[in-house]
Motif scaffolding. Structure first.
Motif, PDB file in Angstrom:
ATOM      1  N   VAL A 197      18.065   4.588  12.909  1.00 39.90           N
ATOM      2  CA  VAL A 197      18.484   5.978  13.091  1.00 39.90           C
ATOM      3  C   VAL A 197      17.742   6.898  12.125  1.00 39.90           C
ATOM      4  O   VAL A 197      17.352   8.005  12.463  1.00 39.90           O
ATOM      5  CB  VAL A 197      20.007   6.111  12.860  1.00 39.90           C
ATOM      6  N   VAL A 198      17.528   6.405  10.898  1.00 43.08           N
ATOM      7  CA  VAL A 198      16.888   7.264   9.899  1.00 43.08           C
ATOM      8  C   VAL A 198      15.378   7.107   9.869  1.00 43.08           C
ATOM      9  O   VAL A 198      14.677   7.946   9.309  1.00 43.08           O
ATOM     10  CB  VAL A 198      17.435   6.988   8.490  1.00 43.08           C
ATOM     11  N   ALA A 199      14.898   6.020  10.501  1.00 40.10           N
ATOM     12  CA  ALA A 199      13.465   5.730  10.423  1.00 40.10           C
ATOM     13  C   ALA A 199      12.579   6.925  10.794  1.00 40.10           C
ATOM     14  O   ALA A 199      11.609   7.206  10.091  1.00 40.10           O
ATOM     15  CB  ALA A 199      13.138   4.517  11.285  1.00 40.10           C
ATOM     16  N   PRO A 200      12.881   7.657  11.880  1.00 40.96           N
ATOM     17  CA  PRO A 200      12.008   8.789  12.242  1.00 40.96           C
ATOM     18  C   PRO A 200      11.838   9.798  11.108  1.00 40.96           C
ATOM     19  O   PRO A 200      10.747  10.332  10.909  1.00 40.96           O
ATOM     20  CB  PRO A 200      12.737   9.441  13.416  1.00 40.96           C
ATOM     21  N   PHE A 201      12.884  10.023  10.353  1.00 47.37           N
ATOM     22  CA  PHE A 201      12.794  10.994   9.257  1.00 47.37           C
ATOM     23  C   PHE A 201      11.829  10.505   8.180  1.00 47.37           C
ATOM     24  O   PHE A 201      10.996  11.255   7.691  1.00 47.37           O
ATOM     25  CB  PHE A 201      14.175  11.232   8.641  1.00 47.37           C
ATOM     26  N   ILE A 202      11.978   9.234   7.843  1.00 43.79           N
ATOM     27  CA  ILE A 202      11.103   8.708   6.793  1.00 43.79           C
ATOM     28  C   ILE A 202       9.650   8.747   7.262  1.00 43.79           C
ATOM     29  O   ILE A 202       8.755   9.188   6.531  1.00 43.79           O
ATOM     30  CB  ILE A 202      11.464   7.251   6.453  1.00 43.79           C
ATOM     31  N   ILE A 203       9.433   8.302   8.499  1.00 42.26           N
ATOM     32  CA  ILE A 203       8.067   8.302   9.012  1.00 42.26           C
ATOM     33  C   ILE A 203       7.530   9.734   9.041  1.00 42.26           C
ATOM     34  O   ILE A 203       6.394   9.992   8.667  1.00 42.26           O
ATOM     35  CB  ILE A 203       8.023   7.660  10.413  1.00 42.26           C
ATOM     36  N   GLY A 204       8.385  10.661   9.441  1.00 39.10           N
ATOM     37  CA  GLY A 204       7.987  12.062   9.482  1.00 39.10           C
ATOM     38  C   GLY A 204       7.523  12.561   8.132  1.00 39.10           C
ATOM     39  O   GLY A 204       6.523  13.286   8.027  1.00 39.10           O
ATOM     40  N   ILE A 205       8.196  12.132   7.091  1.00 40.77           N
ATOM     41  CA  ILE A 205       7.839  12.597   5.748  1.00 40.77           C
ATOM     42  C   ILE A 205       6.465  12.073   5.342  1.00 40.77           C
ATOM     43  O   ILE A 205       5.650  12.793   4.766  1.00 40.77           O
ATOM     44  CB  ILE A 205       8.909  12.152   4.724  1.00 40.77           C
ATOM     45  N   GLY A 206       6.203  10.799   5.687  1.00 38.98           N
ATOM     46  CA  GLY A 206       4.969  10.194   5.192  1.00 38.98           C
ATOM     47  C   GLY A 206       3.787  10.354   6.135  1.00 38.98           C
ATOM     48  O   GLY A 206       2.651  10.036   5.789  1.00 38.98           O
ATOM     49  N   LEU A 207       4.050  10.873   7.338  1.00 43.76           N
ATOM     50  CA  LEU A 207       3.087  10.831   8.426  1.00 43.76           C
ATOM     51  C   LEU A 207       1.714  11.408   8.081  1.00 43.76           C
ATOM     52  O   LEU A 207       0.685  10.875   8.475  1.00 43.76           O
ATOM     53  CB  LEU A 207       3.681  11.590   9.610  1.00 43.76           C
ATOM     54  N   PHE A 208       1.700  12.506   7.321  1.00 50.69           N
ATOM     55  CA  PHE A 208       0.433  13.205   7.148  1.00 50.69           C
ATOM     56  C   PHE A 208      -0.409  12.657   6.001  1.00 50.69           C
ATOM     57  O   PHE A 208      -1.558  13.019   5.863  1.00 50.69           O
ATOM     58  CB  PHE A 208       0.689  14.703   6.958  1.00 50.69           C
ATOM     59  N   ASN A 209       0.191  11.791   5.208  1.00 54.06           N
ATOM     60  CA  ASN A 209      -0.575  11.242   4.083  1.00 54.06           C
ATOM     61  C   ASN A 209      -1.876  10.571   4.516  1.00 54.06           C
ATOM     62  O   ASN A 209      -2.932  10.865   3.958  1.00 54.06           O
ATOM     63  CB  ASN A 209       0.282  10.270   3.272  1.00 54.06           C
ATOM     64  N   PRO A 210      -1.854   9.678   5.528  1.00 56.46           N
ATOM     65  CA  PRO A 210      -3.107   9.014   5.911  1.00 56.46           C
ATOM     66  C   PRO A 210      -4.151   9.997   6.426  1.00 56.46           C
ATOM     67  O   PRO A 210      -5.344   9.741   6.326  1.00 56.46           O
ATOM     68  CB  PRO A 210      -2.681   8.049   7.021  1.00 56.46           C
ATOM     69  N   LEU A 211      -3.726  11.126   6.979  1.00 58.48           N
ATOM     70  CA  LEU A 211      -4.677  12.082   7.546  1.00 58.48           C
ATOM     71  C   LEU A 211      -5.404  12.870   6.460  1.00 58.48           C
ATOM     72  O   LEU A 211      -6.567  13.179   6.577  1.00 58.48           O
ATOM     73  CB  LEU A 211      -3.937  13.061   8.473  1.00 58.48           C
ATOM     74  N   PHE A 212      -4.680  13.191   5.404  1.00 53.68           N
ATOM     75  CA  PHE A 212      -5.263  14.091   4.412  1.00 53.68           C
ATOM     76  C   PHE A 212      -5.841  13.380   3.202  1.00 53.68           C
ATOM     77  O   PHE A 212      -6.675  13.906   2.504  1.00 53.68           O
ATOM     78  CB  PHE A 212      -4.200  15.099   3.944  1.00 53.68           C
ATOM     79  N   ASP A 213      -5.356  12.177   2.940  1.00 54.36           N
ATOM     80  CA  ASP A 213      -5.724  11.492   1.694  1.00 54.36           C
ATOM     81  C   ASP A 213      -6.646  10.330   2.018  1.00 54.36           C
ATOM     82  O   ASP A 213      -6.202   9.287   2.485  1.00 54.36           O
ATOM     83  CB  ASP A 213      -4.424  11.027   1.018  1.00 54.36           C
ATOM     84  N   HIS A 214      -7.971  10.546   1.808  1.00 50.36           N
ATOM     85  CA  HIS A 214      -8.908   9.484   2.170  1.00 50.36           C
ATOM     86  C   HIS A 214      -9.476   8.754   0.973  1.00 50.36           C
ATOM     87  O   HIS A 214     -10.342   7.908   1.109  1.00 50.36           O
ATOM     88  CB  HIS A 214     -10.058  10.056   3.009  1.00 50.36           C
ATOM     89  N   SER A 215      -9.008   9.088  -0.238  1.00 51.93           N
ATOM     90  CA  SER A 215      -9.577   8.442  -1.420  1.00 51.93           C
ATOM     91  C   SER A 215      -9.384   6.931  -1.339  1.00 51.93           C
ATOM     92  O   SER A 215      -8.284   6.457  -1.076  1.00 51.93           O
ATOM     93  CB  SER A 215      -8.888   8.987  -2.679  1.00 51.93           C
ATOM     94  N   PRO A 216     -10.464   6.167  -1.496  1.00 50.85           N
ATOM     95  CA  PRO A 216     -10.335   4.702  -1.366  1.00 50.85           C
ATOM     96  C   PRO A 216      -9.565   4.117  -2.537  1.00 50.85           C
ATOM     97  O   PRO A 216      -9.692   4.557  -3.673  1.00 50.85           O
ATOM     98  CB  PRO A 216     -11.792   4.225  -1.369  1.00 50.85           C
ATOM     99  N   MET A 217      -8.738   3.168  -2.233  1.00 46.59           N
ATOM    100  CA  MET A 217      -7.938   2.534  -3.276  1.00 46.59           C
ATOM    101  C   MET A 217      -8.137   1.031  -3.175  1.00 46.59           C
ATOM    102  O   MET A 217      -8.247   0.479  -2.091  1.00 46.59           O
ATOM    103  CB  MET A 217      -6.444   2.814  -3.066  1.00 46.59           C
ATOM    104  N   VAL A 218      -8.124   0.382  -4.334  1.00 43.92           N
ATOM    105  CA  VAL A 218      -8.257  -1.072  -4.347  1.00 43.92           C
ATOM    106  C   VAL A 218      -6.859  -1.665  -4.353  1.00 43.92           C
ATOM    107  O   VAL A 218      -6.073  -1.413  -5.254  1.00 43.92           O
ATOM    108  CB  VAL A 218      -9.022  -1.535  -5.602  1.00 43.92           C
ATOM    109  N   VAL A 219      -6.545  -2.429  -3.344  1.00 41.99           N
ATOM    110  CA  VAL A 219      -5.240  -3.079  -3.330  1.00 41.99           C
ATOM    111  C   VAL A 219      -5.349  -4.395  -4.050  1.00 41.99           C
ATOM    112  O   VAL A 219      -4.746  -4.644  -5.085  1.00 41.99           O
ATOM    113  CB  VAL A 219      -4.773  -3.342  -1.890  1.00 41.99           C
ATOM    114  N   LEU A 220      -6.116  -5.273  -3.465  1.00 37.84           N
ATOM    115  CA  LEU A 220      -6.459  -6.507  -4.137  1.00 37.84           C
ATOM    116  C   LEU A 220      -7.972  -6.441  -4.249  1.00 37.84           C
ATOM    117  O   LEU A 220      -8.610  -5.688  -3.506  1.00 37.84           O
ATOM    118  CB  LEU A 220      -6.007  -7.699  -3.291  1.00 37.84           C
ATOM    119  N   PRO A 221      -8.526  -7.229  -5.145  1.00 42.11           N
ATOM    120  CA  PRO A 221      -9.948  -7.065  -5.436  1.00 42.11           C
ATOM    121  C   PRO A 221     -10.835  -7.069  -4.179  1.00 42.11           C
ATOM    122  O   PRO A 221     -11.880  -6.450  -4.183  1.00 42.11           O
ATOM    123  CB  PRO A 221     -10.257  -8.270  -6.319  1.00 42.11           C
TER     124      PRO A 221
END
Ligand SMILES: Nc1ncnc2c1ncn2[C@@H]1O[C@H](COP(=O)(O)OP(=O)(O)OP(=O)(O)O)[C@@H](O)[C@H]1O
Ligand SMILES: [Mg+2]
Lengths: 253, 268
Positions: B81-105
């Motif tokens: 029930v709450v999932a859409p709200f959470i996804i809505g909040i985070g949705l635009f991060n992948p579109l605007f933030d392209h800085s590469p990050m190292v997760v594992l080496p």
């Protein structure tokens, strides 16, 4: 408050939508009396009972219980001595288990938990649903809910018992148990009901309401046996007073 | 339609679960509320790129759910029930933030995706923790615990009555929908033209019903305190429970264990 005389004086009440439900109701009920309040649907019975516990306040006139006027300020005192069973048991059951629901009242008065348990168990026993103690109330049948609602009030040990159609939805055995139980309850009882046979058995006095007014107030036997009067108020003589439907013999009264 | 009513009636499931008797249920409500608070603070305190550090926090709800014998499917349904709200909040991060990050080496992902997943995970964890708290403690006991924490009575009462009101509302919805469907000749759903009158009806009916329930509470001496009966004492076990989880959360907060294990394996 040793003598719980209930005194209503010219009560008038109009619902916010303009429907006048009580139109000058006056009566006095002595300590220990048991009074039946009868009348057709919409006569104003529930409205009147709600004035006794201060859920509604009269527009005009006043009501007092044991010399204490029923007003906002005195509600804690009033409600400690008057216990009310509502017409709809769903309104009265709101906790997660029947046990907690019945314990709700006694716990509010800060009784020790041992005493609470004793009261809960004995009230559940009296209405015959001790075995349903741990069930959630909203999953009970209509009659079981009714019994639980009555138990919630019994556990409060009220001095005055006010019941709105207590026997509706009860099966014959539970109804009989309720009547026996109410007979044992020696304090003041006020019972609004369409179950005239129960009124006949339990109440020595009856008040007939019609359109928000008291039509008669007197001995139950006299009133309920008066066919003409009963007809006029949209009621019917209790079966116990009618002739035998099979052989036609009149029952001796 | 009956399906919908059945699931509506399920609203009280959490209350019913709270009446179980397991190790977790037996822990003092105050301790559980405090532990949940610490947990929430720790979860929220991670910054948005610290995805891997969050992972060990998953163990808390998982372990409690297992120990408290809570069925997982209904819990997940409530999360949806709450999932859409959470996804809505985070949705635009992948579109605007392209800085590469190292997760594992050997893996690189854009920072946007990392922060998206960390928001998602944080949302899921906080809601799960709250649901688990309610399902193992029950609203009335949580309220009592809040009372012990000296939260003002007005707030507690608000919380309790709102919680009650929701179930009253949903039951009325159930009844209305059932009555409607019985008289609507097998149509699916509710005709749009009837929506207005139905919702209006519902609002009035629930308000009145809520008021009657409140009256009946008052008739039984309700003066603003919900009493839940015997108050348990806090015992050694409770304190151990709290310190145990507390330590675990703090360690996770300051040491990124998954990263440490990762670097151990790769030998960097
Ligand atoms: N909440 C309300 N708002 C407006 N009018 C109301 C409300 N409740 C009751 N009434 C009206 O007041 C009158 C008296 O109602 P009341 O509920 O007291 O009747 P009753 O004697 O208890 O009837 P019953 O035997 O059906 O329970 C009725 O005409 C009813 O339509
Ligand atoms: Mg009525």
């Amino acid at each position: 408050m040793s003598h719980h005389i209930i005194q209503a004086n010219n009560l008038k009440y109009t619902y916010p939508d303009g429907r006048q439900a009580l139109n000058g109701v006056t009566f006095q009920i002595q300590h220990g009396e048991s009074v039946g309040i009868v009348g057709a649907n919409g006569a104003g019975k529930s409205t009147l009972l709600m004035h006794l516990v201060g859920i509604l306040f009269p527009d005009e006139g006043e009501i007092s219980v044991g010399e204490v006027p029923v007003i906002k300020k005195t509600l804690p005192v009033i409600r400690q001595s008057v216990g009310m069973v509502f017409q709809d048991p769903d309104d009265q059951l709101f906790m997660t288990t029947v046990y907690d629901d019945v314990a709700f009242g006694p716990r509010n008065y800060k009784l020790p938990e041992g005493e609470v348990e004793k009261r809960v168990k004995s009230s559940l026993e009296t209405v015959g649903i001790l075995h349903l103690m741990d069930r959630p109330p909203y999953k009970l049948s209509g009659g079981e809910k009714r019994a639980a609602a009555i138990a919630t009030v019994l556990a409060m040990k009220p001095d005055i018992l006010v019941m709105d159609e207590p026997s509706s939805a009860l099966d014959p055995k539970s109804r009989r148990r309720l009547i026996t139980l109410l007979k044992r309850f020696t304090h003041t009882k006020i019972i609004a009901s369409h179950d005239l046979d129960m009124v006949l058995e339990l109440c020595e006095r009856t008040i007939i309401l019609n359109n928000g007014q008291i039509i008669t107030d007197g001995t139950t036997l006299d009133i309920l046996a008066n066919e003409e009067l009963m007809e006029k108020c949209g009621l019917e003589m209790p079966l116990g007073l009618q002739g035998c439907p099979v052989c036609g013999a009149k029952k001796a009264t | 339609m009956s399906n919908m009513i059945a699931s509506l009636y399920n609203i009280r499931l959490l209350d019913e679960l709270a009446e179980k008797r397991t190790i977790i249920h037996n822990i003092h409500p105050l301790i559980k509320v405090l532990t949940t608070c610490v947990y929430l603070i720790v979860v929220v305190s991670f910054n948005k790129y610290e995805l891997s550090g969050l992972l060990p926090l998953v163990f808390y709800p998982v372990i409690i759910i297992a120990l408290a014998d809570i069925p997982i499917v209904p819990l997940l349904k409530r999360m949806l029930v709450v999932a859409p709200f959470i996804i809505g909040i985070g949705l635009f991060n992948p579109l605007f933030d392209h800085s590469p990050m190292v997760v594992l080496p050997w893996i690189q992902i854009s920072g946007g995706w990392i922060s998206f997943f960390s928001i998602l995970l944080k949302g899921v964890l906080t809601i799960l923790a709250a649901l688990v708290l309610i399902a193992t403690t029950g609203m009335t006991r949580i309220a009592a615990a809040l009372g012990m924490m000296r939260v003002p009575r007005v707030f507690i009462l608000q919380l309790l009555l709102t919680y009650r009101y929701i179930s009253v509302l949903i039951e009325e919805v159930g009844r209305t929908v059932r009555a409607y469907s019985l008289r609507s000749r097998g149509e699916k759903g509710i005709r749009f033209s009837d929506w207005g009158s139905l919702t209006g009806q519902l609002l009035i009916r629930t308000l009145e019903r809520a008021q009657r329930v409140y009256h009946s509470m008052c008739c039984r001496g309700f003066a603003g305190d919900y009493n839940v009966g015997s108050e348990k004492r806090i015992q050694i076990g409770d304190i151990l429970y709290f310190t145990g989880w507390g330590l675990y959360f703090v360690v996770i907060r300051y040491f990124n264990i998954p990263a440490a294990i990762g670097s151990l394996i790769t030998g960097v």
